[in-house]
Scaffold this motif. Structure first.
Motif, short mmCIF file in Angstrom:
data_model
loop_
_atom_site.label_atom_id
_atom_site.label_comp_id
_atom_site.label_asym_id
_atom_site.label_seq_id
_atom_site.Cartn_x
_atom_site.Cartn_y
_atom_site.Cartn_z
N TYR A 155 1.18 -14.98 95.15
CA TYR A 155 2.61 -15.06 95.24
C TYR A 155 2.90 -16.82 95.38
O TYR A 155 3.88 -17.14 95.18
N ALA A 156 1.96 -17.41 96.02
CA ALA A 156 2.02 -18.80 96.00
C ALA A 156 1.95 -19.65 94.71
O ALA A 156 2.98 -20.50 94.46
N ARG A 157 1.65 -18.97 93.99
CA ARG A 157 1.38 -19.36 92.45
C ARG A 157 2.69 -19.40 91.66
O ARG A 157 3.20 -20.21 91.01
N ILE A 158 3.23 -17.90 91.98
CA ILE A 158 4.44 -17.54 91.23
C ILE A 158 5.57 -18.52 91.66
O ILE A 158 6.77 -19.01 91.16
N ASN A 159 5.50 -18.76 93.07
CA ASN A 159 6.72 -19.60 93.72
C ASN A 159 6.68 -20.96 93.38
O ASN A 159 7.59 -21.49 93.18
N ASP A 160 5.51 -21.58 93.18
CA ASP A 160 5.18 -22.81 92.71
C ASP A 160 5.64 -23.05 91.30
O ASP A 160 6.28 -24.13 90.94
N LYS A 161 5.56 -22.12 90.60
CA LYS A 161 5.80 -22.06 89.14
C LYS A 161 7.44 -21.90 89.14
O LYS A 161 8.14 -22.61 88.13
N LYS A 162 7.97 -21.32 89.95
CA LYS A 162 9.53 -21.08 89.80
C LYS A 162 10.10 -22.42 90.42
O LYS A 162 11.15 -22.87 89.79
N LEU A 163 9.52 -23.03 91.32
CA LEU A 163 9.91 -24.54 91.96
C LEU A 163 9.80 -25.28 90.77
O LEU A 163 10.72 -26.21 90.45
N ALA A 164 8.89 -25.29 89.92
CA ALA A 164 8.59 -26.49 89.03
C ALA A 164 9.65 -25.92 87.87
O ALA A 164 10.10 -27.19 87.50
N ASP A 165 9.79 -24.84 87.55
CA ASP A 165 10.71 -24.56 86.80
C ASP A 165 12.21 -25.12 87.17
O ASP A 165 12.89 -25.67 86.12
N GLU A 166 12.43 -24.75 88.29
CA GLU A 166 13.78 -25.14 88.59
C GLU A 166 14.04 -26.66 88.86
O GLU A 166 15.02 -27.23 88.30
N GLU A 167 12.79 -27.53 89.11
CA GLU A 167 12.75 -29.13 89.23
C GLU A 167 13.08 -29.55 87.79
O GLU A 167 13.88 -30.45 87.36
N LYS A 168 12.61 -28.77 86.65
CA LYS A 168 12.54 -29.27 85.24
C LYS A 168 14.14 -29.18 84.96
O LYS A 168 14.37 -29.89 84.10
N LEU A 169 14.59 -27.88 85.19
CA LEU A 169 16.06 -27.58 84.97
C LEU A 169 17.08 -28.58 85.46
O LEU A 169 17.85 -29.16 84.70
N THR A 170 16.82 -28.73 86.72
CA THR A 170 17.86 -29.70 87.48
C THR A 170 17.66 -30.98 87.13
O THR A 170 18.36 -31.87 86.93
N GLY A 171 16.22 -31.51 86.67
CA GLY A 171 15.96 -32.77 86.21
C GLY A 171 16.60 -33.06 85.03
O GLY A 171 17.16 -34.05 84.70
N SER A 172 16.49 -32.16 84.21
CA SER A 172 16.89 -32.25 82.90
C SER A 172 18.54 -32.37 82.77
O SER A 172 19.19 -33.15 82.13
N ILE A 173 19.25 -31.72 83.83
CA ILE A 173 20.66 -31.59 83.89
C ILE A 173 21.07 -32.90 84.38
O ILE A 173 21.94 -33.62 83.83
N THR A 174 20.32 -33.37 85.62
CA THR A 174 20.53 -34.80 86.05
C THR A 174 20.30 -35.95 85.07
O THR A 174 21.19 -36.93 84.83
N ASN A 175 19.23 -35.85 84.13
CA ASN A 175 19.35 -36.88 82.84
C ASN A 175 20.14 -36.87 81.94
O ASN A 175 20.55 -37.92 81.58
#
Length: 180
Positions: A155-175
């Protein structure tokens, strides 16, 4: 006498097959939970039988019908979960073996269905509490159909992956907004 096929088999294969069948064939249910479900069904059968006989001691036809249904439900619970209680019935072991092949959700629906019908037929203290344990055994089988709870690491791995995906999405939107 072992055949040539048996000699070529892996040495521990029979022991693994026996251990797998002793654990229930890999249905994901632990031995103590399986015994808990069986014990609840047998106790539910006893409560259905006692309350059903008590329900039949009346002149109201709906109470008698609900009581007969409860006694039949108790017989079915005994037949499916504890065939040793019905040792003088020739087909008891065959019915129990067939009931063991059902999936957990099928047993849950069946046990809850046979337990709830007399309550709808005649709502009374006797029908409600006489069928409560049989209904609870259906709920236990329903919970078994959900499967085992996952471990914390996955569950921690899945949660970390979701957070990383969200950061990539929000990072690409801010860029993209910064470039405009």
């Amino acid at each position: 006498m072992p055949s040539s096929e048996d000699a070529s088999a892996e040495p521990g294969a029979e022991d693994a097959a026996v251990a797998g069948s002793a654990q229930g064939g890999g249905d994901g249910m632990t031995w103590w939970y399986r015994w808990l479900c069986r014990f609840a069904a047998v106790i539910g059968g006893v409560s259905c039988a006692i309350a059903g006989v008590w329900n039949c001691v009346t002149i109201d036809p709906l109470n008698i019908a609900a009581g007969v249904w409860m006694v039949l439900s108790a017989f079915i619970l005994f037949l499916c979960e504890a065939p040793f209680c019905c040792q003088f019935i020739e087909f008891a072991n065959a019915v129990s073996a067939r009931a063991d092949k059902f999936r957990h959700w099928q047993k849950a629906m069946f046990y809850c269905g046979i337990a709830i019908f007399p309550v709808f037929l005649r709502f009374s203290f006797t029908t409600l509490f006489g069928n409560a344990i049989a209904f609870a055994s259906g709920v236990l089988y329903g919970l078994a159909s959900l499967g085992k709870k996952g471990d914390a690491v996955s569950y921690a791995r899945i949660n970390d992956k979701k957070l990383a995906d969200e950061e990539k999405l929000t990072g690409s939107i801010t860029n993209e907004t910064a470039m405009q």
